[in-house]
Design an enzyme around this catalytic site. Structure first.
Site, PDB file in Angstrom:
ATOM      1  N   ASP A   1       4.592  -7.014   1.234  1.00  8.77           N
ATOM      2  CA  ASP A   1       5.728  -6.305   0.956  1.00  8.77           C
ATOM      3  C   ASP A   1       5.612  -5.056   0.111  1.00  8.77           C
ATOM      4  O   ASP A   1       4.624  -4.776  -0.730  1.00  8.77           O
ATOM      5  CB  ASP A   1       6.863  -7.004   0.050  1.00  8.77           C
ATOM      6  CG  ASP A   1       8.124  -6.412  -0.293  1.00  8.77           C
ATOM      7  OD1 ASP A   1       8.787  -6.017   0.627  1.00  8.77           O
ATOM      8  OD2 ASP A   1       8.177  -6.097  -1.707  1.00  8.77           O
TER       9      ASP A   1
ATOM     10  N   GLU B   1       3.609  -4.063   4.934  1.00 13.13           N
ATOM     11  CA  GLU B   1       4.532  -3.140   5.204  1.00 13.13           C
ATOM     12  C   GLU B   1       4.454  -1.838   4.612  1.00 13.13           C
ATOM     13  O   GLU B   1       4.232  -1.844   3.429  1.00 13.13           O
ATOM     14  CB  GLU B   1       5.828  -3.702   4.429  1.00 13.13           C
ATOM     15  CG  GLU B   1       7.057  -2.904   4.507  1.00 13.13           C
ATOM     16  CD  GLU B   1       8.359  -3.709   3.531  1.00 13.13           C
ATOM     17  OE1 GLU B   1       9.547  -3.324   4.107  1.00 13.13           O
ATOM     18  OE2 GLU B   1       8.143  -4.004   2.378  1.00 13.13           O
TER      19      GLU B   1
END
Length: 679
Positions: free
Chosen positions: A344, A381
């Site tokens: 993330d 990401e």
């Protein structure tokens, strides 16, 4: 009980036959106390100063300590927020290396390190009875090396939420619904195998602490992007069955997934912690060594850099922070059976001391050379919200990256008709403008149309506006740029014409995604027609809104996804693992772009917005078959002149139940349709 000197490695609590060793990194601390609790974690029984310090590590060995011992730390040092230090021994702290966590953070101000009435002063109240604590855990049997190995060109990722996947599944026993054991049920995994999924990507499963704001509203961080335990599986997804622990049940789930020939990836959050900003709780790293673990603002060290939007950022320019992350990753691979990771806001992990993104950052260098993690799947990401945070295509070779350019292009092309052929072609062939460098493969592009963050696929064709009022932010949260199309009615409808249009658009988007070059990622529920009633930011909705509704399964859509993925496995040119050349080369497979009239696209054709239909021809030397993709995103049917050959239609996204049939020299392609044919 008394502590002996012990050892500075390994970090955390390590049981042995004659006790347990405790080691904690806290270079700026002046004293560290190991606090022993009763099995419930509510009653502190003894405080033992760690007797030794080696370099940055405080350590001690507790003879006769056994797995099951509950403990926490009190760390002493200066209370000087202006210098980056927030020590407060009145607050019991969770070991960052905790394998199992006891207790629940409830958002009350007893967890604050600062005085609620004066944030510049420490809070003297003792939170020991209610604080999060660690339990010494026995190691699991190491994972055997016989794991599935999926070819990069064959990989199909399925992003899911452990709780949401099975909480309403009619064939999962009620006591297992929403758990690791529930996900491991054969009926659940069989569905994914039939679809053609190779890789499960679980939304965060590391132990989390929900934000105080959500707790005050009676909500929770359902998605789980609020980590406080980087080694401990989230206990909320544990069935609680006798003889199991969260870790052992997670491991059994991983083994079941592997037995089905599928990989297991988990979404990990190392970019920030659940301690949020300077007014957040003191649960762990803030009280252990705030100046070490967090990026602090250079103009005011009482404040945190906030490139995550979550209040803080871990400082990966610090060797000990990199070590924490790497030790955690190895634990999930060797003890818990994970095959890879989706990071993330991964840009944060590659920011140096000055805050600049560096593709040679310490973490990125450590990740790729680690022998234990050498075969792990690494997915970034590739953005955060800080300056220069958008880095799609800039991670090193060996990494895959979420490609939001693919998402936005496909949505705009199919749903709004305001993207050119050139942009569509670039994304359909794995975004060479972003990824074709440094010997990276097309499979580095993780293509998706919908993900956990945003509209579901069904909502993408049912809503023009976000409907997030249930989140408690007056509908202001979530993206307002969705490139969606409600097909004439906002939300649910019984109009058969609108429903037919929505179905056709969903199938076109799915076909375009699953047959593009790159690594496709499907959001759980896309094959079922899952809706969140227009909520495009359902991060705090743990209920029927986000749980998959298996009773409303769109069987026709599920069958369509299954057939498309079967076709992908057959059609090697559509999942080619090498870059197609800019122009065909004699004697080699080639890709040609043509107008509906059968002519090669010319430079002036690529950027037109008044003509979007095109044909893609994958030529191959005989006797290999040729593949043809016909694309019509427009509102009217278009006639296509086909290349010479005996073409058989294999897939028509406008027809939920097509039968392979021969094509004539021309084909009339309905609106919003994608066809696949083969010689």
């Amino acid at each position: 009980m008394t502590l002996r000197l012990g050892w500075p490695t390994p970090l955390g609590a390590t049981p042995s036959t004659d006790g347990a060793n405790f080691a904690l990194v806290a270079p700026n601390a002046t004293k560290v106390e190991l606090c022993i609790f009763d099995p419930t974690g509510q009653h502190e029984q003894q405080r033992l100063p760690l007797p030794a310090r080696t370099d940055d590590v405080w350590h001690g060995r507790l003879p006769n300590a056994q797995p099951g011992l509950v403990y926490g730390y009190r760390v002493h040092g200066p209370w000087a927020p202006q210098d980056g230090h927030r020590y407060n021994p009145a607050k019991l702290l969770l070991d960052p290396y905790a394998r199992e966590i006891v207790g629940t953070y409830d958002g009350s101000d007893i967890f604050w390190g600062h005085d609620p009435a004066n944030p510049n002063q420490p809070d003297p109240r003792d939170n020991g009875p209610v604080a999060l604590k660690a339990r010494v855990a026995s190691p699991l049997v190491p994972v055997t090396p016989s794991r599935p190995r999926i070819e990069a060109s064959q990989r199909v990722i399925y992003e899911l939420h452990v709780r949401g996947q099975t909480k309403q599944h009619p064939d999962v026993p009620p006591d297992l619904q929403g758990t690791y054991a529930g996900l491991a049920q054969p009926t659940v995994l069989d569905h994914l195998q039939r679809l053609g999924i190779t890789t499960l990507s679980l939304m965060p499963v590391q132990h989390r602490a929900d934000e105080q704001r959500l707790l005050n509203m009676g909500l929770s961080n359902y998605w789980g992007y609020s980590t406080i335990g980087w080694f401990a599986p989230e206990a909320r997804y544990w069935s609680g069955r006798a003889g199991t622990t969260p870790a052992s049940e997670f491991r059994a789930m991983a083994d079941a997934i592997h037995a089905c020939g599928m990989e297991l990836v988990i979404d990990v959050v190392y970019n920030h912690s659940a301690e949020t900003d300077e007014l957040g709780p003191t649960l762990q790293m803030r009280g252990i060594d705030n100046a070490l673990y967090y990026h602090l603002r250079r103009d005011n060290r009482a404040l945190y850099e906030n490139w995550t939007g979550c209040g803080n950022c871990l400082d990966f320019s610090q060797q000990r922070v990199v070590q924490l992350c790497m030790d955690s990753l190895r634990h999930w691979v060797t003890q818990l059976g994970v095959d890879g990771f989706r990071f993330d806001l991964a840009t944060v992990l590659a920011r140096g001391a000055s805050g600049e993104f560096d593709p040679r950052a310490p973490f990125l260098a450590a990740a790729r050379q680690d022998p234990v993690l050498a075969d792990a799947l690494w997915i970034a990401e590739p953005w955060d919200i800080g300056a220069g945070g958008y880095r799609v295509g800039e991670f090193p070779p060996g990494w895959l990256e979420w490609n939001d350019r693919f998402r936005d292009t496909q949505r705009a092309f199919w749903l709004q008709g305001n993207v050119s052929r050139g942009e569509f072609a670039q994304r359909f062939t794995a975004s060479s403008d972003k990824f074709n460098h440094a010997n990276r493969s097309p499979t580095a592009s993780v293509n998706f149309v919908v993900a956990h963050d945003g509209f579901t696929l069904r909502d993408l064709v049912s809503y023009n506006e976000r409907h997030n009022e249930a989140n408690g932010e007056q509908g202001r949260d979530g993206s307002s740029q969705n490139h969606s199309n409600n097909c004439g009615v906002e939300g649910e409808t019984s109009d058969p014409a609108i429903l037919a249009t929505r179905g056709r658009l969903q199938r076109a988007l799915l076909a375009s995604l699953l047959l593009s070059q790159g690594t496709p990622m499907l959001l759980a529920g896309s094959e079922l027609g899952q809706t969140q009633q227009g909520n495009n930011n359902a991060y705090c909705q743990d209920g029927p809104l986000t749980w998959l509704d298996w009773h409303q399964d769109d069987a026709g859509l599920t069958d369509f996804v299954t057939r498309v993925l079967a076709l992908r496995r057959e059609a090697e040119p559509l999942r080619h693992a090498d870059w197609w050349p800019a122009a065909p080369i004699d004697g080699a497979p080639a890709l040609r772009w043509r107008t509906p009239e059968g002519h090669d696209l010319q430079p002036q054709d690529w950027q037109r917005l008044d003509a979007l239909a095109l044909a893609i021809v994958f030529e191959a030397p005989a006797p290999a078959p040729q593949w043809l993709v016909l694309v019509n995103p427009g509102p009217r049917a278009i006639d296509f002149t086909l290349p010479q050959g005996n073409w058989t239609l294999r897939l028509a996204s406008d027809d939920p139940q097509p039968t392979p049939r021969p094509l004539a020299a021309s084909a009339n392609l309905p609106p919003s349709s994608l066809w696949i044919a083969i010689t």
